[in-house]
Write an enzyme that holds these catalytic residues in place. Structure first.
Site, PDB file in Angstrom:
ATOM      1  N   SER A 231       0.494  -1.398  -0.257  1.00 33.18           N
ATOM      2  CA  SER A 231      -0.042  -0.234   0.138  1.00 33.18           C
ATOM      3  C   SER A 231       1.099   1.342  -0.278  1.00 33.18           C
ATOM      4  O   SER A 231       1.882   1.517   0.786  1.00 33.18           O
ATOM      5  CB  SER A 231      -0.969   0.430   1.288  1.00 33.18           C
ATOM      6  OG  SER A 231      -2.315   1.338   1.262  1.00 33.18           O
TER       7      SER A 231
ATOM      8  N   ASN B 181       9.468   8.381   5.015  1.00 32.46           N
ATOM      9  CA  ASN B 181       8.424   8.405   4.541  1.00 32.46           C
ATOM     10  C   ASN B 181       7.385   9.290   5.454  1.00 32.46           C
ATOM     11  O   ASN B 181       6.769   8.865   7.182  1.00 32.46           O
ATOM     12  CB  ASN B 181       7.569   8.054   3.536  1.00 32.46           C
ATOM     13  CG  ASN B 181       6.868   7.460   3.945  1.00 32.46           C
ATOM     14  OD1 ASN B 181       5.239   7.951   4.175  1.00 32.46           O
ATOM     15  ND2 ASN B 181       6.808   5.932   4.364  1.00 32.46           N
ATOM     16  N   ALA B 182       6.631  10.518   4.974  1.00 36.55           N
ATOM     17  CA  ALA B 182       5.098  11.058   6.648  1.00 36.55           C
ATOM     18  C   ALA B 182       4.845  11.816   5.426  1.00 36.55           C
ATOM     19  O   ALA B 182       4.449  12.881   5.502  1.00 36.55           O
ATOM     20  CB  ALA B 182       6.249  11.692   7.370  1.00 36.55           C
TER      21      ALA B 182
ATOM     22  N   CYS C  23      -2.100   3.939  12.109  1.00 37.66           N
ATOM     23  CA  CYS C  23      -2.328   4.991  12.042  1.00 37.66           C
ATOM     24  C   CYS C  23      -3.137   6.021  13.873  1.00 37.66           C
ATOM     25  O   CYS C  23      -3.558   4.732  14.452  1.00 37.66           O
ATOM     26  CB  CYS C  23      -3.071   5.817  11.139  1.00 37.66           C
ATOM     27  SG  CYS C  23      -4.452   5.287  10.880  1.00 37.66           S
TER      28      CYS C  23
ATOM     29  N   ASN D 133       4.197  -3.112   8.974  1.00 41.75           N
ATOM     30  CA  ASN D 133       4.624  -1.444   8.003  1.00 41.75           C
ATOM     31  C   ASN D 133       5.718  -1.049   8.205  1.00 41.75           C
ATOM     32  O   ASN D 133       6.601  -1.246   9.045  1.00 41.75           O
ATOM     33  CB  ASN D 133       2.830  -0.338   9.481  1.00 41.75           C
ATOM     34  CG  ASN D 133       2.654   0.258   7.958  1.00 41.75           C
ATOM     35  OD1 ASN D 133       3.250   1.073   7.632  1.00 41.75           O
ATOM     36  ND2 ASN D 133       1.296   0.458   7.510  1.00 41.75           N
TER      37      ASN D 133
ATOM     38  N   GLY E 290       7.369  -3.233  -1.517  1.00 40.78           N
ATOM     39  CA  GLY E 290       7.012  -1.618  -1.917  1.00 40.78           C
ATOM     40  C   GLY E 290       7.860  -0.786  -2.228  1.00 40.78           C
ATOM     41  O   GLY E 290       8.444  -0.611  -2.778  1.00 40.78           O
TER      42      GLY E 290
HETATM   43  C1  LIG Z   1       6.423   6.544   0.895  1.00 36.95           C
HETATM   44  C2  LIG Z   1       5.412   5.463   1.113  1.00 36.95           C
HETATM   45  C3  LIG Z   1       3.499   5.471   1.708  1.00 36.95           C
HETATM   46  C4  LIG Z   1       3.271   4.436   2.493  1.00 36.95           C
HETATM   47  N1  LIG Z   1       1.850   4.655   2.408  1.00 36.95           N
HETATM   48  C5  LIG Z   1       1.436   3.090   3.489  1.00 36.95           C
HETATM   49  C6  LIG Z   1      -0.661   3.371   3.083  1.00 36.95           C
HETATM   50  O1  LIG Z   1      -0.920   4.608   3.092  1.00 36.95           O
HETATM   51  N2  LIG Z   1      -1.196   2.794   3.732  1.00 36.95           N
HETATM   52  C7  LIG Z   1      -0.814   1.450   5.013  1.00 36.95           C
HETATM   53  O2  LIG Z   1      -1.294   0.486   5.416  1.00 36.95           O
HETATM   54  N3  LIG Z   1       1.106   1.672   4.312  1.00 36.95           N
HETATM   55  C8  LIG Z   1       1.716   2.440   3.415  1.00 36.95           C
HETATM   56  N4  LIG Z   1       3.458   2.279   3.257  1.00 36.95           N
HETATM   57  C9  LIG Z   1       3.752   1.134   4.056  1.00 36.95           C
HETATM   58  C10 LIG Z   1       4.365  -0.021   3.296  1.00 36.95           C
HETATM   59  O3  LIG Z   1       2.177  -0.375   2.419  1.00 36.95           O
HETATM   60  C11 LIG Z   1       5.314  -1.209   3.221  1.00 36.95           C
HETATM   61  O4  LIG Z   1       4.073  -1.545   4.767  1.00 36.95           O
HETATM   62  C12 LIG Z   1       6.568  -0.723   4.333  1.00 36.95           C
HETATM   63  O5  LIG Z   1       6.641   0.338   3.695  1.00 36.95           O
HETATM   64  C13 LIG Z   1       7.546  -1.893   4.021  1.00 36.95           C
HETATM   65  O6  LIG Z   1       7.648  -2.417   3.409  1.00 36.95           O
HETATM   66  P1  LIG Z   1       8.490  -2.101   2.069  1.00 36.95           P
HETATM   67  O7  LIG Z   1      10.174  -1.590   2.839  1.00 36.95           O
HETATM   68  O8  LIG Z   1       8.889  -3.118   1.492  1.00 36.95           O
HETATM   69  O9  LIG Z   1       8.775  -0.808   1.675  1.00 36.95           O
HETATM   70  C14 LIG Z   1       3.438   2.953   2.824  1.00 36.95           C
HETATM   71  C15 LIG Z   1       5.039   2.985   2.668  1.00 36.95           C
HETATM   72  C16 LIG Z   1       5.936   4.424   1.387  1.00 36.95           C
HETATM   73  C17 LIG Z   1       7.361   3.857   1.666  1.00 36.95           C
END
Ligand SMILES: Cc1cc2nc3c(=O)[nH]c(=O)nc-3n(C[C@H](O)[C@H](O)[C@H](O)COP(=O)(O)O)c2cc1C
Length: 317
Positions: free
Chosen positions: A22, A70-71, A131, A193, A266
């Site tokens: 996501s 990210n924020a 959140c 997350n 992600g």
């Molecule tokens: C830019 C960005 C936006 C994200 N937005 C969401 C979100 O809206 N909802 C959510 O459940 N996780 C969100 N995530 C978390 C990712 O879905 C994922 O769980 C997390 O980044 C760890 O996986 P990764 O290391 O492969 O990115 C976000 C991550 C990033 C980097």
């Protein structure tokens, strides 16, 4: 013979076990030019909330060693606009489409889940309980077992579609939260997350993110995520979607061997959108090389308990 990579998450059947995380893949539109979406398991859409949200002040992304912060602040148009303008587009995806819901109260989650789940374009719902919760003064739902149970139960009552609950690593005992989510009716768990973090600009003497703190993702968090999957897999019987820093087949295998039935990718998509396809191919090759017919057979195979079972003293030193 081709090994069987299929996986079931509740009622949701995936041909291959790779989801797109996501917030990192939109609805797949941006990636269609590079990736045949029929070759991935599914897309988890950006989290949507009851009311529209502008998100946090900029800068909202910072690159860090082996990852990024990210924020974004759950920027989204709100469920009304989303249903009217966006959701119909998702029907054309040749892979599973998983909606993601966020909220600030139990009622928010139930309301948004119910409305989104009613749409046939959405095959399953992930609830992002990481959140802040307004009623509990900013604590996240995923940090409190009772709040987790209440919010999952309320969402569960609104739909029969597969419900995936996305857990936060920012807790002392993620297994306890996982147990509550299963007891409240979750069909699967997404683990993990992002991990809370921050970066500081030493010239400006100021935090680098407009929001001061953010969520760390990418390879930097992989060992944290593998441990979380390992711990959660020992605590629940429902499937786990492992995620956090997966970039290669070997990374993905760590998650399966720890106890994940599927994985989500992600941050890696931002630098190479073909990572998911390479991982699927790599998993097939690995299983053939090891003489294993189905991916399900290796799930949890490295989940052997903890060192204390062998009389060690602990992790550190
Ligand atoms: C830019 C960005 C936006 C994200 N937005 C969401 C979100 O809206 N909802 C959510 O459940 N996780 C969100 N995530 C978390 C990712 O879905 C994922 O769980 C997390 O980044 C760890 O996986 P990764 O290391 O492969 O990115 C976000 C991550 C990033 C980097």
């Amino acid at each position: 013979m081709k090994p069987d990579l299929s996986v079931k998450l509740g009622k949701l059947e995936l041909k291959v076990p790779t989801l797109m995380g996501s917030g990192c893949y939109g609805s797949g539109e941006e990636f269609e030019a590079f990736v045949d979406l029929s070759q991935i398991g599914g897309v988890v859409l950006k989290s949507v909330t009851r009311a529209p949200r502008l998100g946090n002040p900029t800068p909202r992304l910072v690159s860090t060693p082996a990852g990024m912060l990210n924020a974004i602040g759950l920027q989204n148009p709100g469920i009304d606009w989303y249903l009217e303008h966006d959701v119909a587009k998702f029907a054309s995806r040749p892979c599973a489409v998983i909606g993601s819901v966020a909220g600030f109260s139990v009622d928010d989650y139930a309301y948004t889940t119910e409305r989104l789940a009613k749409r046939p374009e959405i095959h399953a719902i992930e609830i992002n309980i990481s959140c802040p919760n307004v009623a509990a003064e900013g604590e996240t739902f995923a940090c409190d077992p009772k709040l987790t149970q209440r919010v999952v139960r309320a969402a569960r009552e609104t739909t029969d579609k597969t419900l995936i609950v996305k857990l936060s690593p920012n807790v002392t005992d993620i297994a306890a939260i996982a147990r509550e989510a299963q007891a409240a009716g979750a069909d699967a768990l997404a683990v993990i997350n992002t991990v809370r973090g921050m970066a500081i600009d030493v010239d400006r003497w100021a935090p680098r993110l407009g929001n001061v703190t953010g969520g760390l993702s990418g390879p930097a968090i992989r060992p944290i995520a593998v441990l979380a999957v390992y711990e959660v897999a020992r605590a629940v019987t429902i499937p786990i979607v492992g995620q956090g820093g997966i970039e290669t087949t070997t990374d993905a295998l760590e998650f399966f061997l720890a106890g994940a039935s599927a994985i989500s990718i992600g941050t890696a998509n931002f630098t190479d959108p073909r990572v998911p396809l390479r991982i699927v191919e790599g998993l097939r090759e690995y299983l053939v090389r090891r003489g294993v017919g189905t991916l399900a057979e290796i799930v949890g195979k490295a989940n052997v308990g903890f060192a204390n079972a062998y009389q060690y003293e602990g992790d550190e030193g």
